[in-house]
Design a protein around this motif. Structure first.
Motif, PDB file in Angstrom:
ATOM      1  N   ASN A  40       0.826  -0.992  -0.081  1.00  0.00           N
ATOM      2  CA  ASN A  40       0.142   0.038  -0.061  1.00  0.00           C
ATOM      3  C   ASN A  40       0.889   1.224  -0.032  1.00  0.00           C
ATOM      4  O   ASN A  40       0.643   2.291  -0.529  1.00  0.00           O
ATOM      5  N   LYS A  41       2.001   1.199   0.375  1.00  0.00           N
ATOM      6  CA  LYS A  41       2.846   2.268   0.560  1.00  0.00           C
ATOM      7  C   LYS A  41       3.312   2.774  -0.720  1.00  0.00           C
ATOM      8  O   LYS A  41       3.418   4.140  -0.969  1.00  0.00           O
ATOM      9  N   THR A  42       3.271   1.924  -1.742  1.00  0.00           N
ATOM     10  CA  THR A  42       3.772   2.256  -3.152  1.00  0.00           C
ATOM     11  C   THR A  42       2.505   2.393  -4.009  1.00  0.00           C
ATOM     12  O   THR A  42       2.215   3.159  -4.898  1.00  0.00           O
ATOM     13  N   TYR A  43       1.661   1.448  -3.855  1.00  0.00           N
ATOM     14  CA  TYR A  43       0.386   1.142  -4.728  1.00  0.00           C
ATOM     15  C   TYR A  43      -1.027   1.716  -4.257  1.00  0.00           C
ATOM     16  O   TYR A  43      -1.862   1.815  -5.008  1.00  0.00           O
ATOM     17  N   SER A  44      -1.144   2.377  -3.228  1.00  0.00           N
ATOM     18  CA  SER A  44      -2.214   2.954  -2.674  1.00  0.00           C
ATOM     19  C   SER A  44      -3.675   1.870  -2.920  1.00  0.00           C
ATOM     20  O   SER A  44      -4.380   2.425  -3.635  1.00  0.00           O
ATOM     21  N   LEU A  45      -3.392   0.832  -2.489  1.00  0.00           N
ATOM     22  CA  LEU A  45      -4.614  -0.074  -2.452  1.00  0.00           C
ATOM     23  C   LEU A  45      -5.650   0.011  -1.494  1.00  0.00           C
ATOM     24  O   LEU A  45      -6.762  -0.358  -1.801  1.00  0.00           O
ATOM     25  N   THR A  46      -5.477   0.798  -0.213  1.00  0.00           N
ATOM     26  CA  THR A  46      -6.613   0.973   0.648  1.00  0.00           C
ATOM     27  C   THR A  46      -6.266   2.060   1.544  1.00  0.00           C
ATOM     28  O   THR A  46      -5.049   2.416   1.641  1.00  0.00           O
ATOM     29  N   ALA A  47      -7.343   2.881   2.045  1.00  0.00           N
ATOM     30  CA  ALA A  47      -7.229   4.124   2.642  1.00  0.00           C
ATOM     31  C   ALA A  47      -7.270   3.366   4.038  1.00  0.00           C
ATOM     32  O   ALA A  47      -7.012   4.364   5.309  1.00  0.00           O
ATOM     33  N   ILE A  48      -7.297   2.235   4.553  1.00  0.00           N
ATOM     34  CA  ILE A  48      -7.702   1.774   5.852  1.00  0.00           C
ATOM     35  C   ILE A  48      -6.499   1.010   6.202  1.00  0.00           C
ATOM     36  O   ILE A  48      -6.046  -0.189   5.632  1.00  0.00           O
ATOM     37  N   THR A  49      -5.453   1.582   6.921  1.00  0.00           N
ATOM     38  CA  THR A  49      -4.128   0.977   7.339  1.00  0.00           C
ATOM     39  C   THR A  49      -3.835   0.667   8.748  1.00  0.00           C
ATOM     40  O   THR A  49      -2.849   0.395   9.278  1.00  0.00           O
ATOM     41  N   SER A  56     -11.016  -6.076  11.008  1.00  0.00           N
ATOM     42  CA  SER A  56     -12.403  -5.806  10.539  1.00  0.00           C
ATOM     43  C   SER A  56     -12.666  -5.571   9.078  1.00  0.00           C
ATOM     44  O   SER A  56     -13.724  -6.135   8.627  1.00  0.00           O
ATOM     45  N   HIS A  57     -12.272  -4.558   8.582  1.00  0.00           N
ATOM     46  CA  HIS A  57     -12.596  -3.996   7.228  1.00  0.00           C
ATOM     47  C   HIS A  57     -12.161  -4.596   6.176  1.00  0.00           C
ATOM     48  O   HIS A  57     -12.671  -4.925   5.124  1.00  0.00           O
ATOM     49  N   HIS A  58     -10.852  -5.566   6.301  1.00  0.00           N
ATOM     50  CA  HIS A  58     -10.250  -6.351   5.377  1.00  0.00           C
ATOM     51  C   HIS A  58     -10.475  -7.803   5.135  1.00  0.00           C
ATOM     52  O   HIS A  58     -10.554  -8.481   4.167  1.00  0.00           O
ATOM     53  N   LEU A  59     -10.459  -8.272   6.496  1.00  0.00           N
ATOM     54  CA  LEU A  59     -10.741  -9.814   6.815  1.00  0.00           C
ATOM     55  C   LEU A  59     -12.019 -10.251   7.108  1.00  0.00           C
ATOM     56  O   LEU A  59     -12.648 -10.800   6.400  1.00  0.00           O
ATOM     57  N   LEU A  60     -12.390  -9.518   8.222  1.00  0.00           N
ATOM     58  CA  LEU A  60     -13.873 -10.174   8.626  1.00  0.00           C
ATOM     59  C   LEU A  60     -14.839  -9.435   7.762  1.00  0.00           C
ATOM     60  O   LEU A  60     -16.236 -10.571   7.589  1.00  0.00           O
ATOM     61  N   ASP A  61     -14.752  -8.782   7.216  1.00  0.00           N
ATOM     62  CA  ASP A  61     -16.116  -8.100   6.282  1.00  0.00           C
ATOM     63  C   ASP A  61     -15.885  -8.917   5.117  1.00  0.00           C
ATOM     64  O   ASP A  61     -17.036  -9.145   4.527  1.00  0.00           O
ATOM     65  N   GLN A  86     -10.157  -8.054  -2.018  1.00  0.00           N
ATOM     66  CA  GLN A  86     -11.355  -8.374  -1.197  1.00  0.00           C
ATOM     67  C   GLN A  86     -12.765  -8.437  -1.986  1.00  0.00           C
ATOM     68  O   GLN A  86     -13.148  -7.722  -2.644  1.00  0.00           O
ATOM     69  N   PRO A  87     -13.382  -9.527  -1.757  1.00  0.00           N
ATOM     70  CA  PRO A  87     -13.154 -10.541  -0.911  1.00  0.00           C
ATOM     71  C   PRO A  87     -12.509 -11.797  -1.324  1.00  0.00           C
ATOM     72  O   PRO A  87     -12.226 -12.821  -0.730  1.00  0.00           O
ATOM     73  N   GLY A  88     -12.016 -11.776  -2.860  1.00  0.00           N
ATOM     74  CA  GLY A  88     -11.438 -12.886  -3.120  1.00  0.00           C
ATOM     75  C   GLY A  88     -10.231 -13.424  -2.500  1.00  0.00           C
ATOM     76  O   GLY A  88     -10.147 -14.630  -2.493  1.00  0.00           O
ATOM     77  N   PRO A 197     -18.139  -8.859  12.891  1.00  0.00           N
ATOM     78  CA  PRO A 197     -17.555  -8.478  14.127  1.00  0.00           C
ATOM     79  C   PRO A 197     -16.784  -7.233  13.988  1.00  0.00           C
ATOM     80  O   PRO A 197     -15.821  -7.282  13.203  1.00  0.00           O
ATOM     81  N   GLY A 198     -16.930  -6.370  15.002  1.00  0.00           N
ATOM     82  CA  GLY A 198     -15.890  -5.386  15.132  1.00  0.00           C
ATOM     83  C   GLY A 198     -16.103  -4.199  14.023  1.00  0.00           C
ATOM     84  O   GLY A 198     -15.383  -3.052  13.930  1.00  0.00           O
ATOM     85  N   LEU A 199     -17.119  -4.382  13.081  1.00  0.00           N
ATOM     86  CA  LEU A 199     -17.125  -3.247  12.213  1.00  0.00           C
ATOM     87  C   LEU A 199     -18.107  -1.924  12.521  1.00  0.00           C
ATOM     88  O   LEU A 199     -17.691  -0.930  12.000  1.00  0.00           O
ATOM     89  N   GLY A 200     -19.152  -2.195  13.047  1.00  0.00           N
ATOM     90  CA  GLY A 200     -20.097  -1.102  13.606  1.00  0.00           C
ATOM     91  C   GLY A 200     -20.512  -0.453  12.332  1.00  0.00           C
ATOM     92  O   GLY A 200     -20.646   0.761  12.350  1.00  0.00           O
ATOM     93  N   ALA A 201     -20.842  -1.115  11.347  1.00  0.00           N
ATOM     94  CA  ALA A 201     -21.608  -0.691  10.077  1.00  0.00           C
ATOM     95  C   ALA A 201     -22.406  -1.794   9.284  1.00  0.00           C
ATOM     96  O   ALA A 201     -22.108  -2.941   9.527  1.00  0.00           O
ATOM     97  N   GLU A 202     -23.511  -1.248   8.871  1.00  0.00           N
ATOM     98  CA  GLU A 202     -24.288  -2.379   7.880  1.00  0.00           C
ATOM     99  C   GLU A 202     -23.701  -3.025   6.957  1.00  0.00           C
ATOM    100  O   GLU A 202     -22.755  -2.293   6.197  1.00  0.00           O
ATOM    101  N   ARG A 203     -23.828  -4.285   6.735  1.00  0.00           N
ATOM    102  CA  ARG A 203     -23.367  -4.908   5.803  1.00  0.00           C
ATOM    103  C   ARG A 203     -24.517  -5.840   5.118  1.00  0.00           C
ATOM    104  O   ARG A 203     -25.172  -6.482   5.937  1.00  0.00           O
TER     105      ARG A 203
END
Length: 212
Positions: A40-49, A56-61, A86-88, A197-203
């Protein structure tokens, strides 16, 4: 939760989801997060680091959708607009019996995905860098996406890739009633709520299939 290690947070989340994964699978899921953070440091893959949010956002989601999707008994899956995987990638780690194609038109993202497949040892994954409308070949039992497009475009652009009796499974946040209302008349749909779990948002998953 703050103060927990990523492994503790992941194990607690998996337990809440009723998923019993062996130590090697948990280690591989966490190795995927480490790769995502490194690239992510080079390729900007996610804003959640932040470490606690990445679980919670990348695995459990992603894995929250595993049990419902497994119920569809897919053999070949297409993850459209896979981005950072994600999710692949989590699907492929947990379900080595599934064959997944990860599709993205962004060269940097597919370069990361290919490296992740190599480093994580995922022979059940194929990475394709192309626009979805250009993809041909054997159709897929299930086509999924997490952040690719609205439902109408998702169905329109991938319809030729869906196998007979196949389904679409769009991973969404808030239930997209307006998008569902705008689907073509020959597409049946239903919404399945997810608790992450741990996300606190609707899915939710929006299931779609051609009407018989």
């Amino acid at each position: 939760m703050i103060g927990q290690t990523q492994e503790q947070q992941l194990r607690e989340g998996l337990a809440a989801l009723g998923l019993a994964l062996d130590a090697a699978t948990v280690t591989r899921l966490l190795a995927y997060l480490a790769l995502l953070l490194k690239w992510n440091k080079t390729y900007s893959l996610t804003a959640i680091t932040e470490p606690e949010r990445m679980v919670s956002h990348h695995l459990l989601d992603s894995v929250a959708a595993l049990t419902p999707i497994a119920g569809a008994q897919p053999r070949r899956l297409l993850d459209v607009g896979s981005g950072g995987g994600q999710p692949g990638i989590p699907f492929a780690i947990v379900r080595p019996d599934w064959h997944l194609t990860l599709l993205d038109s962004n060269h940097k993202k597919t370069t990361f995905l290919r490296q992740a497949v190599i480093e994580l040892g995922l022979p059940n994954v194929q990475v394709v860098c192309d626009r979805v409308e250009n993809v041909t070949g054997e159709p897929f039992d299930l086509i999924t996406s997490r952040a690719f497009a609205d439902l109408g475009d998702f169905v329109r652009l991938t319809r030729q890739l869906l196998a007979p009796k196949g389904q679409w499974a769009a991973l969404k946040g808030v239930q997209p009633f307006e998008e569902i209302a705008a689907l073509p008349a020959d597409i049946a749909s239903r919404i399945q709520a997810l608790a992450v779990p741990g996300l606190g948002a609707e899915r939710c998953i929006v299931w779609m299939e051609p009407r018989a």
